[in-house]
Scaffold this active site. Structure first.
Site, PDB file in Angstrom:
ATOM      1  N   SER A 102       0.762  -1.136   0.217  1.00  0.00           N
ATOM      2  CA  SER A 102       0.110  -0.008   0.166  1.00  0.00           C
ATOM      3  C   SER A 102       0.832   1.250   0.035  1.00  0.00           C
ATOM      4  O   SER A 102       1.701   1.383   0.901  1.00  0.00           O
ATOM      5  CB  SER A 102      -0.905  -0.062   1.238  1.00  0.00           C
ATOM      6  OG  SER A 102      -1.893   1.161   1.459  1.00  0.00           O
ATOM      7  N   GLY A 103       0.709   2.195  -1.146  1.00  0.00           N
ATOM      8  CA  GLY A 103       1.322   3.354  -0.966  1.00  0.00           C
ATOM      9  C   GLY A 103       2.358   3.342  -1.998  1.00  0.00           C
ATOM     10  O   GLY A 103       3.258   4.147  -2.216  1.00  0.00           O
ATOM     11  N   THR A 107      -2.016   2.069  -8.172  1.00  0.00           N
ATOM     12  CA  THR A 107      -2.984   2.603  -8.821  1.00  0.00           C
ATOM     13  C   THR A 107      -2.802   3.567  -9.778  1.00  0.00           C
ATOM     14  O   THR A 107      -3.239   3.697 -10.895  1.00  0.00           O
ATOM     15  CB  THR A 107      -4.013   3.308  -7.511  1.00  0.00           C
ATOM     16  OG1 THR A 107      -4.514   2.114  -6.694  1.00  0.00           O
ATOM     17  CG2 THR A 107      -5.325   3.844  -8.366  1.00  0.00           C
ATOM     18  N   ASN A 153      -1.010   4.718   3.201  1.00  0.00           N
ATOM     19  CA  ASN A 153      -1.406   5.575   1.990  1.00  0.00           C
ATOM     20  C   ASN A 153      -2.545   6.269   2.157  1.00  0.00           C
ATOM     21  O   ASN A 153      -3.375   5.645   2.735  1.00  0.00           O
ATOM     22  CB  ASN A 153      -1.363   4.442   0.854  1.00  0.00           C
ATOM     23  CG  ASN A 153      -1.640   4.789  -0.280  1.00  0.00           C
ATOM     24  OD1 ASN A 153      -1.447   5.941  -0.557  1.00  0.00           O
ATOM     25  ND2 ASN A 153      -1.882   4.037  -1.284  1.00  0.00           N
ATOM     26  N   SER A 156      -5.720   4.097  -0.478  1.00  0.00           N
ATOM     27  CA  SER A 156      -5.441   2.660  -0.616  1.00  0.00           C
ATOM     28  C   SER A 156      -6.340   1.947  -1.295  1.00  0.00           C
ATOM     29  O   SER A 156      -7.417   2.185  -0.623  1.00  0.00           O
ATOM     30  CB  SER A 156      -4.724   2.132   0.802  1.00  0.00           C
ATOM     31  OG  SER A 156      -4.629   0.846   0.744  1.00  0.00           O
ATOM     32  N   SER A 157      -6.181   0.994  -2.191  1.00  0.00           N
ATOM     33  CA  SER A 157      -7.271   0.403  -2.731  1.00  0.00           C
ATOM     34  C   SER A 157      -7.438  -0.831  -1.842  1.00  0.00           C
ATOM     35  O   SER A 157      -6.694  -1.487  -1.600  1.00  0.00           O
ATOM     36  CB  SER A 157      -6.908  -0.294  -4.110  1.00  0.00           C
ATOM     37  OG  SER A 157      -6.539   0.857  -4.979  1.00  0.00           O
ATOM     38  N   GLY A 380      -0.489  -5.862  -2.359  1.00  0.00           N
ATOM     39  CA  GLY A 380       0.886  -6.523  -2.207  1.00  0.00           C
ATOM     40  C   GLY A 380       0.716  -7.258  -0.800  1.00  0.00           C
ATOM     41  O   GLY A 380      -0.158  -7.401  -0.043  1.00  0.00           O
ATOM     42  N   GLU A 382       1.185  -8.103   2.811  1.00  0.00           N
ATOM     43  CA  GLU A 382       0.968  -7.086   4.052  1.00  0.00           C
ATOM     44  C   GLU A 382       1.219  -7.968   5.249  1.00  0.00           C
ATOM     45  O   GLU A 382       1.306  -9.396   5.534  1.00  0.00           O
ATOM     46  CB  GLU A 382      -0.533  -6.765   4.024  1.00  0.00           C
ATOM     47  CG  GLU A 382      -0.799  -5.881   3.091  1.00  0.00           C
ATOM     48  CD  GLU A 382      -2.023  -5.233   3.197  1.00  0.00           C
ATOM     49  OE1 GLU A 382      -2.804  -5.896   4.031  1.00  0.00           O
ATOM     50  OE2 GLU A 382      -2.573  -4.516   2.512  1.00  0.00           O
TER      51      GLU A 382
END
Length: 1470
Positions: A102-103, A107, A153, A156-157, A380, A382
């Site tokens: 994330s980050g 995206t 992030n 974040s998605s 990704g 985590e």
């Protein structure tokens, strides 16, 4: 191979392929804002945390379109281009997998991929938005409902997304579909500080128009949002994003009604979270806590359009169905809250799924598409302090993708070895199949055990954890923590992760409570009811269990099947730091991400085989110096043998020789580099030794030479002193001798001069006396002669002056009388004409008398013609008599002058006076006779006036009769309107008929006397009228000859002439004296036909259509150049002739004139010519050039024609320029990089004749460009295109060459080398030579347009770059280049010839500081140039640059030369 200062763009090129080398390479490139790096076919993208718009603009997309992979700098566009080209060429689907934590920028990377694919496969929209636009605009919608702020992030998605872009057989986007995976439903109800819930909740609360509508307030008042203290994002406006989301919904096809329903559901979820429960009156029962809770319950029911009581029962009670009865059980407050949260998660999950389905339906899928490109944006790996069920599913997904990634890397490695046909053994790699079996295997996997635990009502997370401990106690990937009874640890490929199983069971359950389904399925809102459709009967009857884990496993299996059926491409996104700030590179964090992304595993697999590969040419070029003898003999032409001999000589083992590359084991490249450095070091020592010897010997020779010089100087000084003494003695003797001689000569000269003075004085006195006597005698004689001459001349002048004065006064008196009489007649005729015009206007209003009045007017015209003929004959007789008198007077004067000359001056003076007096008397008699004849002519004129008065009286009688019919006019008004239009057309026909009569009937009417009268009258005409006066105008008495021929219809005749002109100009008429014939013919015809002054005409449109049809073939430069020359010349003539009329929009006034006198017809002829234009131009002659012409007041069609012609000049110019660009564009791509020539071939060829041919081949592409430029210039010169336009064309072409070469240089590191700079410099010299041969007349300032590439190449080929300062580089060497451009060239430079280095590190640091100060300027960040395709000139510029054109002697083409209607085109003598 030592890495350059800026790192390498592909890490497989590193000599030491290990973790520190990879990390250092990424860091050095990140410091240069090079965020993309290759590792083989894998692209690593490091998030810069700042905007870099210059690397994503349209120009950059154009550069990567069709470029081979690896040729340009690493970029996300390159990966997308490879996938697209592979799909189009091979017909196989491709996929691009974007992963990272994330980050990391997944995206944004996905957005760039979508943009580039839309750029490659997009097409114009036929109805509404295109597919690619809808796909791109779906991102804001999905981000609003699926993204949230997390610790790492701000956007974040919280779901996985796989976008399938479908293409047709032509490579155009034909459809698309979006698949989503594992939305984080628990975030709706549970948010950790400082994270946020999904964006849509905050967007809705920030919309002013929706707050009152949905009874909303600040986010801190809602339970689902106030669990975290973060309500706003820095630099983000939720209100602005709300409007952007609504616009995006419009684009993807969500109607306004559906949008309202969506946000009503979102508001209902917020209110639902604020319903708080407390204990009820019954045991284990619950009710809303207070009035506030009841308000939110009521509001939720209103928004969901269901019954509030039913909603309360659904939340607080459960219905249990037994075989005997239906039992209704109450829930305690805690269970009711769980039921509330479950309902909220279910509603939001159904809403998100509906949005995805709606977007897919709106975009549409192409069932006929056989190829697609999938873009996977997946979360990704985590690992947090607290890892729940979501992290378990995310890491399970990454395990699957890592297995796919490892297999692909191994497959690519295997294909490389097989392609090169080398011997290789199986390469081991870490297979994570055991972890996947641990998670998904049936029946003993973790997901299976979790589903089993969820099926039993009494199961808890503790029983589930114990089951895991018992089942996997001996599994090497499963670890039981020592300090926890419910946690478990799994050893993933990226490391160990400890999971907390507290909420695993609740989050895995995926069933809808029957009460919730029944309540919302019966909602009055169709949208809400559609989210909860009634379940199928078989599903409702069966008790089959459904879970999130099982459903996700099926989705993941489907995704892997899709990926396995496509050709994968990988992009690994990396977050450089956890502070989310630019220019911070955390080594440990990045290393962990590379390990999680599988990059290090890919490097390990590569190192296990042959990690270093070099093409034969590169290997020989770098390591050929280790074994120079390997390049001698037969192997000098066989690169493969030469490489093998080099390796064998150095004792390397384990390497492999493929078909095109050398494969080295890990560390062997470093060993070769060390030996190469040793050889270079020894060579440097030898060079130093030789240089020191040379310097010492040079110093000794200089010292010896200095000693010899000193000795010679001393000896010379001594000899000089001796010579000086001898010279002084000789000088003293010489001085004494000369002094004595001087005194003797001086005394002699004094005596001689005295004698001469005395003689001169005596002779002067005698001469002066004689001169005075002669001067007095001459003066007396001169005075006598002048007096006698003056007396005779005075007498003669008085006599001559008296005769001339008397003659002049008498002739002037006679002429004035005659002129007054003619003016009176003209005024009477004008009065008659005005009366007649009034009568005609009244007659025209009576349609039933129209034909009768025409016959009457014809009779009147004939009477006038007869009267005029009689009057003209009398004038001719008077003219003849006057001429005879003038001839007699001239003859008498000559006789008198001859008699004066022959007779003696004194004796015959009196006789001359008598003879002149007799001649004057005879002339007076002649004048009397002329007066008598003039009186007779006056009488005849009086008779003519009487006739005119009679005609006027008859007209008055007719007028009285017409007045009696005025009562009937009202009945004929409707027909009068149509007849007036016909009369207007007849008037224009009459006007054109006059013009044709002028060209058909030359003037043969005026007699000599009439001409003499007009010559006399000319002195009284104002200068303005004289410029438009031409007595040879054929408009005088044009009716005499026109009436003799059978008249055709006027429109038909005009149409025939236009047809003939159009048919003529469609042919290639060529040029005459560098002037285009077609343009000159068109201009003269339009001027003759007075087309510029009419309100309506079709000739302009037909000419424009002819030009348009002629240039339809856009590739024929010869035709385009021909019409560019004609159009520009015609535009120049119009620019200097036409001017806008003040009454261009007014209808022309109807004028009728039928003058019966000579001056009346002259006035008519003056009006018949275009105002302000010399009539001699109409007859085809131009005297004095164009500047002598006055401008014509043009009407609207003429002005529109000029504008259209200007547009065609610009269009043809642009077509010619673009054709040349297309011709040289393929060559420019080859000119930026020198052709690769084998080092061995060069060594061998240096001693052979073949080297000359090789050198010629090196610049063959440049010579091709020069040849194209030369051919193009010859075409333009052959067609006599104005040099001004030629200069503009080549200026823009050279600017295009500058842009293309310079941008390619900045985008391709292999081009920024010393040897390549020499190659491009040689090519630029070819262009400079061409400009010199083309001369400034045609090349102009084209050479100056190459300033960017010239300065960049000059920087590449200079020596001692490290000694140059930033000021010297930016002001002296490259003043045109920006800091960004200099920085990129400096960091990309490498010397493949001499091994020199780029600029110093201090200069690089200074450049970086300047770039940081300028980072906010988006324009300054862009280091690429833009091509200017505008039109670089205006009509005024073209007019000023072109010389005057004389079209008087243009010969008409044979097609119209013999036609009488075009006789005015024939050149005539002045």
């Amino acid at each position: 191979m030592e890495a350059p200062a800026g790192g390498v763009d592909d890490m497989t090129k590193l000599s030491y392929l290990h973790e520190p080398g990879v990390l250092e390479n990424l860091k050095s490139r990140y410091e240069l804002n090079e965020i993309y790096t290759y590792t083989g076919n894998i692209l690593i993208a490091i998030n810069p945390f700042q905007r870099l718009p210059h690397i994503y603009d349209g120009h950059m997309m154009q550069q990567y379109k069709g470029a081979p992979f690896g040729e340009l700098s690493p970029h996300v566009f390159a990966v997308a281009d490879v996938a697209y080209r592979a799909m189009v060429n091979e017909g196989k689907s491709n996929s691009i997998l974007v992963s990272g934590e994330s980050g990391a920028g997944k995206t944004e990377t996905t957005k760039m991929l979508m943009r580039y694919l839309a750029y490659l496969g997009g097409r114009a929209a036929t109805e509404g938005r295109t597919v690619e636009q809808q796909v791109l605009e779906s991102n804001p919608v999905l981000e609003a409902f699926g993204n949230a702020k997390t610790v790492r992030n701000n956007n974040s998605s919280r779901f996985g997304k796989f976008v399938e872009i479908q293409f047709d057989k032509h490579g155009r986007i034909s459809g698309a579909a979006i698949r989503t995976y594992l939305l984080e439903r628990s975030r709706v109800c549970q948010v950790n500080d400082p994270e946020r819930n999904y964006h849509c909740f905050y967007l809705l609360c920030a919309a002013p128009q929706e707050i009152e509508k949905y009874k909303l307030d600040h986010p801190k008042t809602f339970h689902y949002l106030n669990q975290s203290k973060c309500f706003e994002l820095v630099g983000v406006s939720d209100a602005h994003d709300y409007l952007a989301t609504r616009r995006a919904m419009d684009i993807v096809g969500i109607s306004a009604k559906e949008q309202e329903a969506i946000f009503r559901v979102v508001a209902a979820i917020l209110h639902l979270g604020n319903i708080v429960f407390t204990k009820g009156k019954e045991v284990d029962s619950s009710v809303p806590k207070d009035e506030k809770a009841k308000f939110h319950l009521k509001t939720t029911a209103e928004l969901l359009m269901c019954d509030a009581v039913a909603l309360e029962d659904a939340l607080c009670k459960r219905v249990m169905i037994t075989p005997e009865e239906v039992i209704k059980r109450s829930l305690d407050p805690q269970s009711a809250a769980i039921s509330r949260d479950g309902l909220a998660k279910t509603i939001y999950s159904r809403l998100f799924d509906w949005l995805v389905d709606k977007i897919n339906n709106s975009i549409g899928q192409d069932p006929t598409s056989k190829c697609l490109i999938g873009v996977l944006d997946i979360y990704g790996f985590e690992s947090f302090k607290t890892n729940s069920f979501e992290q378990f599913c995310i890491n399970f997904t990454n395990e699957k993708l890592q297995q796919h990634f490892n297999q692909h890397v191994f497959k690519m490695e295997q294909e490389e070895y097989t392609k090169e046909q080398i011997n290789w053994s199986y390469i081991e790699f870490v297979d994570n199949q055991d972890v996947l079996d641990l998670i998904e295997k049936k029946p003993g996997g973790i997901i299976a055990l979790l589903d089993e635990a969820c099926m039993f009502p009494k199961s808890t997370h503790e029983t589930f954890s114990n089951k895991l401990y018992q089942t996997f106690k001996s599994h090497k990937r499963f670890i039981k923590p020592k300090l926890s009874r419910t946690d478990f640890t799994i050893s993933h490929y990226a490391g160990e992760v400890q999971y907390q199983s507290d909420q695993f069971l609740d989050k895995n359950k995926d069933y809808v409570v029957a009460e919730h389904q029944e309540l919302l399925g019966a909602s009055k809102c169709q949208f809400v009811a559609g989210l909860f459709p009634p379940p199928p009967e078989e599903t409702s009857k069966s008790s089959k269990f459904s879970s999130i884990g099982s459903r996700f496993k099926l989705q993941l299996q489907s995704l892997m099947e899709t990926l396995n059926s496509t050709e994968p491409h990988y992009i690994r996104c990396v977050k450089p730091n956890n502070l989310l700030k630019p220019a911070i590179f955390e080594n440990v964090n990045i290393m962990q991400q590379l390990r999680c992304g599988g990059v290090l595993e890919a490097i390990r697999i590569s190192c296990a085989g042959y990690p270093t590969r070099r093409a034969f040419f590169e290997f020989i070029n770098r390591f050929g110096l280790l074994a120079p003898e390997a390049l001698e003999g037969k192997c000098s032409y066989d690169e493969k043998v030469a490489c093998q001999r080099i390796m064998e000589k150095k004792g390397l083992k384990g390497f492999q020789i493929g078909k095109t590359k050398v494969f080295l084991r890990a560390g062997q490249m470093a060993e070769l580099d060390a030996r190469r450095a040793e050889v270079l070091n020894n060579a440097a020592k030898i060079i130093q030794r030789r240089v020191l010897t040379h310097v010492t010997r040079k110093r000794f020779i200089a010292l010896r030479k200095a000693v010899i010089s000193i000795q010679a100087l001393c000896r010379g000084r001594l000899a000089s002193k001796i010579f000086h003494e001898m010279k002084r003695e000789a000088a003293a003797v010489n001085i004494q001798k000369n002094a004595r001689r001087y005194e003797a000569r001086k005394s002699y000269k004094r005596l001689h001069s005295s004698a001469l003075v005395v003689q001169t004085g005596l002779r002067t006195m005698a001469a002066c006396k004689q001169f005075r006597f002669r001067r007095q005698t001459k003066a007396v004689i001169f005075m006598q002669a002048r007096w006698r001459c003056h007396r005779a001349a005075s007498y003669y002048k008085r006599l001559k002056r008296g005769a001339i004065v008397s003659q002049t006064r008498w002739r002037g008196r006679v002429a004035r009388k005659e002129l007054r009489k003619l003016k009176m007649e003209a005024r009477e005729t004008g009065a008659l004409k005005e009366a007649k015009n009034k009568l005609e206007k009244q007659v025209e209003e009576l349609t039933w008398r129209l034909q009768l009045e025409k016959r009457m007017r014809t009779d009147l015209e004939e009477a006038k013609v007869q009267e005029t003929a009689k009057f003209q004959s009398s004038l001719e007789e008077l003219q003849k008599k006057l001429e005879e008198a003038n001839a007699a007077i001239a003859k008498e004067k000559e006789v008198a002058k001859q008699a004066i000359e022959e007779a003696p001056p004194v004796v015959q003076e009196t006789q001359v006076i008598v003879q002149d007096t007799e001649k004057i008397d005879s002339l007076n008699a002649e004048v009397d006779n002329l007066k008598a004849s003039l009186d007779i002519e006056k009488q005849r004129a009086d008779e003519a006036e009487k006739n005119f008065s009679e005609v006027q009286e008859a007209s008055e009688e007719r007028r009285k009769k017409l007045e009696e019919t005025q009562k009937k006019v009202q009945q004929l008004q409707d027909s009068m309107k149509s007849l007036e239009e016909k009369l207007t057309n007849l008037e224009s026909e009459n006007q054109v008929l006059r013009q044709q009569a002028v060209s058909m009937a030359p003037n043969k009417f005026l007699s000599g006397r009439s001409r003499s009268i007009m010559q006399r009258t000319e002195s009284h005409i104002p200068p303005e009228a004289k410029t438009g006066l031409d007595l040879h105008s054929p408009s005088i008495n044009q009716r005499d000859e026109v009436d003799d021929k059978p008249q055709k219809s006027l429109n038909e005749k005009q149409q025939e002439n236009q047809e003939l002109l159009i048919r003529c100009i469609t042919q290639h008429l060529g040029f005459q004296g560098k002037r285009p014939i077609a343009a000159c013919i068109i201009y003269k015809c339009l001027l003759q036909w007075r087309s510029f002054e009419v309100e309506r005409t079709s000739v302009f449109d037909r000419i424009i259509q002819t030009i348009g049809h002629a240039i339809e073939i856009q590739d024929n430069n010869d035709v385009l150049a021909y019409w560019l020359s004609n159009a520009s010349t015609l535009l120049l003539l119009l620019q200097r002739t036409l001017k806008a009329s003040g009454a261009a929009g007014m209808a022309p006034q109807r004028r009728r004139s039928s003058s019966a006198t000579l001056f009346g017809r002259m006035t008519q002829s003056f009006r018949g010519a275009p105002q302000g234009v010399n009539l001699s131009l109409i007859n085809g002659t131009i005297s004095g050039g164009v500047d002598t012409l006055r401008q014509v007041e043009a009407k609207y069609p003429a002005l529109l024609f000029k504008q259209q012609l200007t547009a065609y000049v610009e269009k043809i110019y642009g077509m010619i320029r673009d054709n040349l660009k297309k011709e040289i564009s393929p060559l420019l791509g080859l000119c930026i990089q020198a052709p690769r020539t084998s080092r061995a071939s060069l060594v061998k060829g240096a001693r052979s004749v073949a080297n000359t041919a090789a050198q010629q081949a090196l610049i063959a592409h440049w010579q091709g460009i020069v040849k194209s430029l030369g051919n193009f210039l010859n075409t333009l010169k052959t067609n006599h295109v104005p040099p001004f336009l030629v200069r503009k064309v080549f200026t823009q072409i050279f600017s295009f060459i500058n842009v293309q070469l310079f941008n390619s240089l900045l985008l391709r590191r292999e081009c920024c080398s010393f040897s390549n700079g020499e190659y491009v410099k040689a090519g630029l010299a070819e262009l400079e030579h061409w400009c010199y041969k083309a001369t400034d007349e045609y090349a102009g300032s084209a050479w100056d347009e190459l300033k960017h590439i010239r300065q960049a190449i000059g920087f590449l080929v200079i020596h001692q770059k490290p000694k140059k300062t930033l000021d010297e580089i930016s002001h002296d060497l490259c003043p045109v280049l920006s800091i960004q451009q200099l920085y990129r060239i400096s960091t990309m430079y490498w010397d493949d010839k001499y091994g020199t280095h780029s600029v110093s590190s201090d200069v690089i640091s200074n450049m970086r500081v300047l770039m940081t100060e300028d980072s906010n300027n988006a324009v300054s960040n862009s280091f690429l140039l833009d091509d200017d395709s505008s039109i670089p000139f205006s009509v005024d510029d073209l007019s000023k640059s072109m010389e005057q054109i004389d079209i008087s002697d243009i010969e008409p083409p044979p097609l119209i030369r013999e036609n009488s209607g075009f006789s005015f085109l024939l050149p005539r003598a002045d």
